[in-house]
Design an enzyme around this catalytic site. Structure first.
Site, mmCIF file in Angstrom:
data_model
loop_
_atom_site.group_PDB
_atom_site.id
_atom_site.type_symbol
_atom_site.label_atom_id
_atom_site.label_comp_id
_atom_site.label_asym_id
_atom_site.label_seq_id
_atom_site.Cartn_x
_atom_site.Cartn_y
_atom_site.Cartn_z
ATOM 1 N N GLU A 55 0.814 -1.229 0.000
ATOM 2 C CA GLU A 55 0.000 0.000 0.000
ATOM 3 C C GLU A 55 0.843 1.273 0.000
ATOM 4 O O GLU A 55 0.406 2.311 -0.480
ATOM 5 C CB GLU A 55 -0.959 0.011 1.183
ATOM 6 C CG GLU A 55 -2.075 -1.027 1.085
ATOM 7 C CD GLU A 55 -1.686 -2.374 1.675
ATOM 8 O OE1 GLU A 55 -0.499 -2.570 2.021
ATOM 9 O OE2 GLU A 55 -2.576 -3.246 1.786
ATOM 10 N N PHE A 93 -11.309 -7.430 13.583
ATOM 11 C CA PHE A 93 -10.243 -7.844 12.683
ATOM 12 C C PHE A 93 -9.951 -6.730 11.664
ATOM 13 O O PHE A 93 -10.859 -6.181 11.053
ATOM 14 C CB PHE A 93 -10.653 -9.130 11.952
ATOM 15 C CG PHE A 93 -9.620 -9.591 10.967
ATOM 16 C CD1 PHE A 93 -8.360 -10.004 11.390
ATOM 17 C CD2 PHE A 93 -9.893 -9.588 9.604
ATOM 18 C CE1 PHE A 93 -7.398 -10.406 10.477
ATOM 19 C CE2 PHE A 93 -8.936 -9.994 8.682
ATOM 20 C CZ PHE A 93 -7.687 -10.401 9.119
ATOM 21 N N GLN A 94 -8.690 -6.418 11.523
ATOM 22 C CA GLN A 94 -8.219 -5.363 10.621
ATOM 23 C C GLN A 94 -8.861 -4.003 10.912
ATOM 24 O O GLN A 94 -9.055 -3.194 10.008
ATOM 25 C CB GLN A 94 -8.396 -5.755 9.143
ATOM 26 C CG GLN A 94 -7.473 -6.916 8.758
ATOM 27 C CD GLN A 94 -7.350 -7.137 7.266
ATOM 28 O OE1 GLN A 94 -8.276 -6.887 6.497
ATOM 29 N NE2 GLN A 94 -6.185 -7.611 6.839
ATOM 30 N N LYS A 115 -17.538 -0.586 5.971
ATOM 31 C CA LYS A 115 -17.984 -1.578 4.990
ATOM 32 C C LYS A 115 -19.504 -1.620 4.817
ATOM 33 O O LYS A 115 -20.015 -1.766 3.710
ATOM 34 C CB LYS A 115 -17.478 -2.961 5.414
ATOM 35 C CG LYS A 115 -17.739 -4.047 4.387
ATOM 36 C CD LYS A 115 -17.068 -5.367 4.784
ATOM 37 C CE LYS A 115 -17.203 -6.399 3.663
ATOM 38 N NZ LYS A 115 -16.498 -7.648 3.996
ATOM 39 N N MET A 134 24.412 8.617 2.411
ATOM 40 C CA MET A 134 24.400 9.908 3.097
ATOM 41 C C MET A 134 24.752 9.723 4.575
ATOM 42 O O MET A 134 25.439 10.557 5.171
ATOM 43 C CB MET A 134 23.039 10.588 2.936
ATOM 44 C CG MET A 134 22.995 12.013 3.462
ATOM 45 S SD MET A 134 24.193 13.103 2.637
ATOM 46 C CE MET A 134 23.201 13.762 1.286
#
Lengths: 591, 172
Positions: A49, A111-112, A161, A488
Site C-alpha cells: 500500500e 479484525f483489521q 464496509k 548519506m
C-alpha cells in the site's frame, strides 16, 4: 435513483474526473472493488500500500492533478501513512480512500480495525469518517475540493464496509451530486484566499525597485500554482536572479542566465552565498525550511524579506517578513508584474552591475565539480552517471529520486529546463520514494520518458513495485547508484563521527540487483566501469515494452558537496575539496 | 512567569473536532493551560475556550495553525481586559464537627456554596474569576483539601459600555 454506497463511491470518483486509481483490495473495501469492474477507471494493482500512496503522489507531481489511492482498513491504512505524511509535507494533492470495518464493529478491536482517522489526523490536510451511504458523494466532493484548493494536500476518506455493501440495507441510497455552492456551504470554516492584497503587492514592488542585491527564492509553491511562466516574466522584467529550492527544481530553467540553481544544505555555492549576501529575498511559495536556511540566526542577515504564500501560517513561522502576502503565487506574481510595470518596469531598476559581477565571479570560481576519472579507472562516479543520463535522454524527461546522496546529485547534476519534470520527496525525506513515484508519473504522462534515480538502500525499500510496473506494462527506467552503503549516513559518519561507520554497509552484490530486477520482469544490466555507461543508458532508452533497471557500481567514497554541516550557518558552507583552498583564501581576505 | 492568551474558537459541532484541536496543540508543541467546550446557541457550532500558553509559541502562529483546521469556523482572541472570564471550582475539605465554622467563614467571605456535608468533610463550590478562585483555593489549602476540581475558564467579550472601542479582536 436507487444505488448502493459502493456504486456511489465509484460514480463519484468518475464524476471527479478520476482516470486511474492506485490500490490494493482487502476485506473492508471489497464491496467498492466490485462496481470498479464496470467502471472506465483504470486500477493499478500495487504490491504494497505504500506503493499506492507514492504512485498517487508521483502522478500528482507530474500532472498537477489529484492522485488517488484506495486501500483497505487496518494494516493497509497504516501502510499508507508514510505517503500521506510525505504528501502533506510537500503539499501534494492526493485523495486516499480507506475501507473501514462495519459501523457496528468500530471500537471493538475488530479484525483489521484501526483508528485510521485518528492515526492520519496529523498527516492529512483533512480526513473524514463517513457514517451514512448518502453522505458519500458529498464526502468525495469535499475531499477533492480540499485537496486541490488553497495549499494542496492529502485528504483521506474512511468508509465503513456496511455503507458500501449491497447486502446491507444501510448501503441503500438515492444518488445525487452536490453542486459547487453546496460543497462550499458545507465547509463553513474553509475559505482559502488566493488574491494578494494590492497594498502589500505595491510595497513589494517598491522594495524590489530599491534593492541592489535581490534574489528570488522560488519554492514548490510556484509549481503548485502553475506559476513557472509568471516567475520567468518577473525575473526577466526586473533582471532578478533566481534560486530554485529542491521542491522547485524545474520551476525556472537551469540554462537561463538568471538561474543560480539550488540553495540549501547541498546547494551550489553561488545560490547559497547569493542568499546570504542578498539585501532582498523574494520568497515565492517557499517556507524557509531548515535545509535551506541552515542555522537560522545566521541566515541572510542583511536581507529584507518579501514572502508570498497561499498558507498564512507560513508567513512569519520561521522568519519575520517585511512584506507578507497571502495568495496564490501565480495570481500574486501577475499582480506584482503589473505593479512593477506601473512603477516603471525594467527602466526603474537600480544599477545592479556590481551584484551581477559578484554572482558571476562566484559561479566561475565555485561551480559544481567532482574528480573525473579516466575510462576504466576505479568505480564509476555517480555524478558522471547523472551527467551522462542527462545528456542521453530527452530534455523533457521526468526524473524521480529516492532520498539521500543520489537525490542530491540528481538535483545538482540534472539540468532541469521544464517544470513538472522533477519528482522527489523533499520535506519528509522518504527513502524508497522513487520507484513507485516514477510509476505514478509514467501512468500520468505515458508520453514522457521517466527515469527513477535510486540508491541501493532506497531500492530495497520499495523495489517490489517493479512487479506492478511489469504486470501493468508501465515501462519506467531505473538507475540504481549502488555504492553498497547508506551513502548519506556514511558521509555524515565520515565527516562528523570520526569515520566510525556504524551500521551503514549494505554490500554491493547482496542482493544481486540484476537477477532481482529480472525476476520482477524487468530488463536489467550492470555497469561496472565508466566506459560502459553510455551504451547501457542508450540500450535502456530503447526498451519500451517493460521496465528496465541499470545497476551502476559507484564509488562509495564519493561525498555530496557543497555541504552546509547541520547546525552551521550557510556562511560556513564547505565546497568540493579541490575548491577549499581558494575558498579559504577568499574568506581570509574577507571577500 | 507564563503568559496566557484566551482564544475563543468556534468549530463545527462534529465528532472528532476537539481531538483535531487538541492534536494540533500537541503536534506543534503548543501548550494548553485550560480548555472548555460546549455547544453554542447554534447547535451546528460548538465553542471551545482555550487558554493557551504563549511562552511555548507566539499566539499569532497558534491562531494561524488553528485556522487551517477545516472544521474551525472562527477564532477570536480575548485580551483579559476586554473579556469577562469565569471558572468553577469544587473542593472537598477536611472539616470535622468542631471545625466546620472555619470552612463556613471562608465560604461566606467568598460567596461560595456548601454542596454537601459529611462527618469529616465538607464539599464547597465557587464560581468566579480565575484569580478569585486562586485566592479561595489558597485559603482552603491549610484546612486540608482532599479533592479539588476546576473547570478551566470560559470567557465572553466584555459588553459595550458606551465608552471605549472594540472589545474583541477577530483574527480569522
Amino acid at each position: 435513483m436507487g444505488i448502493n454506497g459502493g456504486q456511489a463511491l465509484i460514480r463519484a470518483l468518475e464524476r471527479e474526473g478520476v482516470e486511474v486509481l492506485f490500490g490494493l483490495p482487502g476485506g473492508a473495501i471489497l464491496p467498492v472493488y466490485d462496481p470498479l469492474i464496470d467502471s472506465p477507471i483504470r486500477h493499478v494493482l500495487v504490491r504494497h500500500e505504500q506503493g499506492a500512496g507514492h504512485m498517487a503522489e508521483g502522478f500528482a507531481h507530474a500532472t498537477g492533478r489529484v492522485g488517488v489511492a484506495m486501500v483497505t482498513s487496518g494494516p493497509a491504512a497504516t501502510n499508507i501513512v508514510t505517503p500521506l505524511c510525505d504528501a502533506y509535507m510537500d503539499s501534494v494533492p492526493m485523495v486516499c480512500i480507506t475501507g473501514q470495518v462495519p459501523s457496528t464493529a468500530i471500537g471493538t478491536d475488530a479484525f483489521q480495525e484501526c483508528d485510521t482517522v485518528g492515526i492520519t489526523r496529523s498527516v492529512t490536510k483533512h480526513n473524514e469518517l463517513v457514517t451514512r451511504a448518502e453522505d458519500i458523494p458529498m464526502a468525495i466532493r469535499q475531499a477533492f475540493y480540499i485537496a486541490t484548493t488553497g495549499r494542496p494536500g492529502p485528504v483521506l476518506v474512511d468508509i465503513p464496509k456496511d455503507i458500501v455493501d449491497p447486502a446491507n440495507p444501510r448501503s441503500a441510497m438515492d444518488w445525487y451530486w452536490p453542486t459547487d455552492a453546496e460543497v462550499e456551504a458545507s465547509l463553513p470554516g474553509y475559505k482559502p484566499s488566493t488574491q494578494g492584497d494590492p497594498v502589500r503587492i505595491r510595497e513589494a514592488a517598491e522594495l524590489i525597485n530599491r534593492s541592489v542585491k535581490p534574489v528570488i527564492y522560488a519554492g514548490g509553491g510556484i509549481l503548485k500554482a502553475r506559476a513557472a511562466e509568471a516567475l520567468r516574466a518577473l525575473a526577466e522584467l526586473c533582471d532578478l536572479p533566481v534560486v530554485t529550492t529542491l521542491m522547485a527544481r524545474g520551476a525556472f530553467p537551469d540554462d537561463h542566465p538568471l538561474c543560480l540553481g539550488m540553495p540549501g544544505m547541498h546547494g551550489n555555492y553561488t545560490a547559497i552565498t547569493a542568499m546570504q549576501e542578498a539585501d532582498l529575498l523574494i520568497a515565492l511559495g517557499s517556507r524557509f525550511d531548515d535545509r535551506v536556511t541552515g542555522r537560522l540566526d545566521g541566515f541572510a542577515p542583511s536581507a529584507k524579506i518579501i514572502h508570498v504564500d497561499i498558507d498564512p501560517a507560513e508567513l512569519g513561522k520561521v522568519r519575520r517578513p517585511d512584506v507578507a502576502i497571502v495568495g496564490d503565487c501565480r495570481s500574486v506574481i501577475e499582480d506584482l508584474l503589473s505593479a512593477l510595470q506601473a512603477l516603471g518596469g525594467s527602466a526603474a531598476q537600480p544599477d545592479r552591475s556590481a551584484w551581477k559581477q559578484q554572482l558571476s565571479g562566484w559561479r566561475e570560481k565555485f561551480p559544481l565539480t567532482y574528480e573525473n576519472l579516466e575510462a576504466g579507472e576505479g568505480h564509476v562516479k555517480p555524478q558522471f552517471v547523472l551527467e551522462r543520463l542527462r545528456s542521453l535522454t530527452p530534455s523533457d524527461t521526468i526524473v524521480a529520486s529516492g532520498v539521500g546522496q543520489h537525490q542530491m546529485w540528481t538535483s545538482q547534476y540534472w539540468k532541469f529546463n521544464h517544470p513538472y519534470t522533477w519528482v522527489n520527496s523533499g520535506g519528509l525525506g522518504t527513502m524508497g520514494f522513487s520507484i513507485p513515484a516514477a510509476i505514478g508519473a509514467k501512468v500520468g504522462r505515458p508520453d514522457r520518458m521517466v527515469w527513477a534515480i535510486d540508491g541501493d538502500g532506497c531500492f530495497q525499500m520499495t523495489a517490489q513495485e517493479l512487479v506492478t510496473a511489469s504486470a501493468e506494462r508501465i515501462p519506467i527506467k531505473v538507475a540504481i547508484l549502488n555504492n553498497a552503503y547508506l551513502g548519506m549516513v556514511r558521509q555524515w559518519q565520515e565527516m562528523f563521527y570520526d569515520e566510525r561507520y556504524s551500521e551503514v554497509y549494505l554490500s554491493p552484490d547482496l542482493p544481486d540487483y540484476v537477477k532481482w530486477a529480472e525476476a520482477m520482469g524487468c530488463a536489467a544490466m550492470r555497469v561496472e566501469s565508466t566506459d560502459e555507461v553510455d551504451a547501457a543508458i542508450e540500450k535502456a532508452n530503447g526498451i519500451n515494452d517493460r521496465p528496465v533497471v541499470i545497476e551502476f557500481r559507484t564509488d562509495a567514497r564519493e561525498k555530496v558537496f557543497p555541504m552546509v554541516p547541520a547546525g552551521k550557518g550557510n556562511s560556513e558552507v564547505m565546497v568540493d575539496p579541490s575548491q577549499q583552498a581558494e575558498l579559504a583564501r577568499i574568506r581570509a581576505l574577507g571577500l | 512567569m507564563h503568559s496566557y492568551h484566551t482564544l475563543v474558537v468556534l468549530v463545527e459541532n462534529k465528532p472528532g473536532v476537539l481531538a483535531r484541536v487538541a492534536g494540533l496543540f500537541a503536534r506543534r508543541g503548543f501548550n494548553i493551560h485550560s480548555l472548555a467546550v460546549a455547544p453554542t446557541e447554534d447547535e451546528r457550532i460548538s465553542r471551545i475556550t482555550i487558554v493557551a500558553d504563549t511562552e511555548s509559541a507566539p499566539v499569532e502562529q497558534i491562531v494561524k495553525q488553528l485556522d487551517k483546521l477545516i472544521n474551525v469556523v472562527r477564532i477570536d482572541e480575548l485580551a483579559p481586559r476586554d473579556s469577562v472570564e469565569q471558572e468553577l471550582l469544587m473542593a472537598s475539605v477536611q472539616a470535622s464537627v468542631g471545625e466546620r465554622s472555619k470552612v463556613l467563614e471562608l465560604c461566606q467571605i467568598f460567596s461560595a456554596k456548601v454542596l454537601d456535608t459529611g462527618t469529616q468533610e465538607m464539599m464547597v463550590r465557587l464560581a468566579g474569576s480565575p484569580a478569585k478562585l486562586d485566592d479561595f483555593e489558597q485559603l482552603l489549602r491549610p484546612l486540608g483539601i482532599s479533592a479539588i476540581q476546576r473547570t478551566g475558564r470560559v470567557a465572553l467579550p466584555r459588553l459595550d459600555h458606551g465608552s471605549s472601542g472594540a472589545s474583541l479582536r477577530s483574527v480569522s
